[in-house]
Scaffold this active site. Structure first.
Site, mmCIF file in Angstrom:
data_model
loop_
_atom_site.group_PDB
_atom_site.id
_atom_site.type_symbol
_atom_site.label_atom_id
_atom_site.label_comp_id
_atom_site.label_asym_id
_atom_site.label_seq_id
_atom_site.Cartn_x
_atom_site.Cartn_y
_atom_site.Cartn_z
ATOM 1 N N LYS A 1 -4.063 20.646 -29.824
ATOM 2 C CA LYS A 1 -3.637 19.723 -30.875
ATOM 3 C C LYS A 1 -4.831 19.236 -31.710
ATOM 4 C CE LYS A 1 0.753 19.889 -30.173
ATOM 5 N NZ LYS A 1 1.603 20.619 -31.165
ATOM 6 N N ASN B 1 6.690 23.186 -35.520
ATOM 7 C CA ASN B 1 7.114 22.307 -34.429
ATOM 8 C C ASN B 1 7.025 22.962 -33.056
ATOM 9 O OD1 ASN B 1 8.960 20.155 -33.033
ATOM 10 N ND2 ASN B 1 10.043 22.101 -32.776
ATOM 11 N N THR C 1 12.493 14.581 -24.995
ATOM 12 C CA THR C 1 12.786 16.011 -25.121
ATOM 13 C C THR C 1 12.598 16.697 -23.770
ATOM 14 O OG1 THR C 1 10.490 16.542 -25.663
ATOM 15 C CG2 THR C 1 11.966 16.016 -27.508
ATOM 16 N N TYR D 1 -3.654 21.227 -23.672
ATOM 17 C CA TYR D 1 -2.763 20.665 -24.693
ATOM 18 C C TYR D 1 -3.542 19.818 -25.701
ATOM 19 C CZ TYR D 1 1.328 18.377 -26.728
ATOM 20 O OH TYR D 1 2.291 17.918 -27.607
#
Length: 254
Positions: free
Chosen positions: A158, A87, A191, A154
């Site tokens: 991923k 995570n 978040t 990013y």
């Protein structure tokens, strides 16, 4: 006895996932830079253990030592199953190509790509040597399949994790293994990372106002709700499609 290893468990989605595992009576080993006292309290309430390894994943030596410590804890008892949830992740650098900071790029790939790869590599080796079944979940993002202004690093990281997930799963199937390896794309979650995204300059991230609007309109899902969807998927393990990139939106529609 079941054990869950959760990286980046001190806050956000990682904390929520660790909390859900504890609720299920599964022992948790967390790995992050800071300790989360609430997870220890939950473990005590549920009669299971919560162990925390303090580790800076951006430091290669610290990462190696952290993996060693986690594997020692995970396999020292009579283990039936080990889950690994990769995570931990960072969003920086949010910037256009040509303006990227080299140190941030290196740190990003160390945390978002190198860390999960090395964890999976070591876990599969230990599990096979000791005859323990494992389930691996890599937290990914829809950015892996989209071209987003300012998110070249990013999205690329991923996408790499998605490809690694699919390849590793294919290799395990060819080897006749019962391990499963999947990726889980949680959508837009409320978040601290979302706060970092909203703080980006428009010159670095053209869609920043869109993300600000999502927050203002209450369209961000809570980490707990997103973790619930993952746990439901894991509760139906026999139907998991090995190597698949699961998307929260598809799972909610089912």
């Amino acid at each position: 006895m079941k054990v869950a290893i959760v990286t980046g468990d001190s806050r956000g989605l990682g904390q929520a996932i660790a909390d859900k595992f504890l609720n299920e009576g599964i022992h948790v080993i967390g790995l992050s830079r800071t300790h989360n006292d609430t997870l220890k309290e939950k473990a005590d309430q549920k009669g299971v253990t919560y162990s925390h390894i303090r580790c800076d994943l951006s430091d290669s030596n610290d990462l190696t030592q952290g993996i060693d410590k986690v594997m020692y804890l995970a396999f020292q008892n009579d283990i039936e199953k080990v889950y690994l949830v990769n995570n931990a992740g960072v969003i920086d650098p949010i910037e256009t190509v040509g303006q990227l900071d080299a140190s941030l790029v290196n740190k990003h790939f160390q945390i978002n790509v190198t860390t999960p790869i090395l964890f999976i590599n070591r876990l599969l080796k230990e599990a096979d040597e000791q005859g323990v079944n494992v389930g691996i979940i890599n937290i990914t993002s829809g950015a892996a399949e989209k071209t987003i202004h300012g998110w070249s690093i990013y999205g690329s990281g991923k996408a790499a994790i998605n490809q690694f997930t699919e390849t590793a799963a294919m290799e395990q199937e060819k080897a006749g293994s019962e391990h499963f390896i999947i990726a889980y794309s949680p959508g837009v979650v409320d978040t601290d990372m979302q706060g970092e995204i909203r703080a980006a300059a428009e010159s670095a991230f053209a869609d920043v106002d869109k993300f600000k609007k999502l927050k203002e309109e209450g369209q961000l899902r809570s980490p707990s709700a997103v973790a619930d969807v993952l746990m439901k998927l894991l509760s139906e393990e026999e139907s998991i499609d090995n190597g698949r990139v699961y998307k929260l939106y598809d799972l909610i529609d089912q």
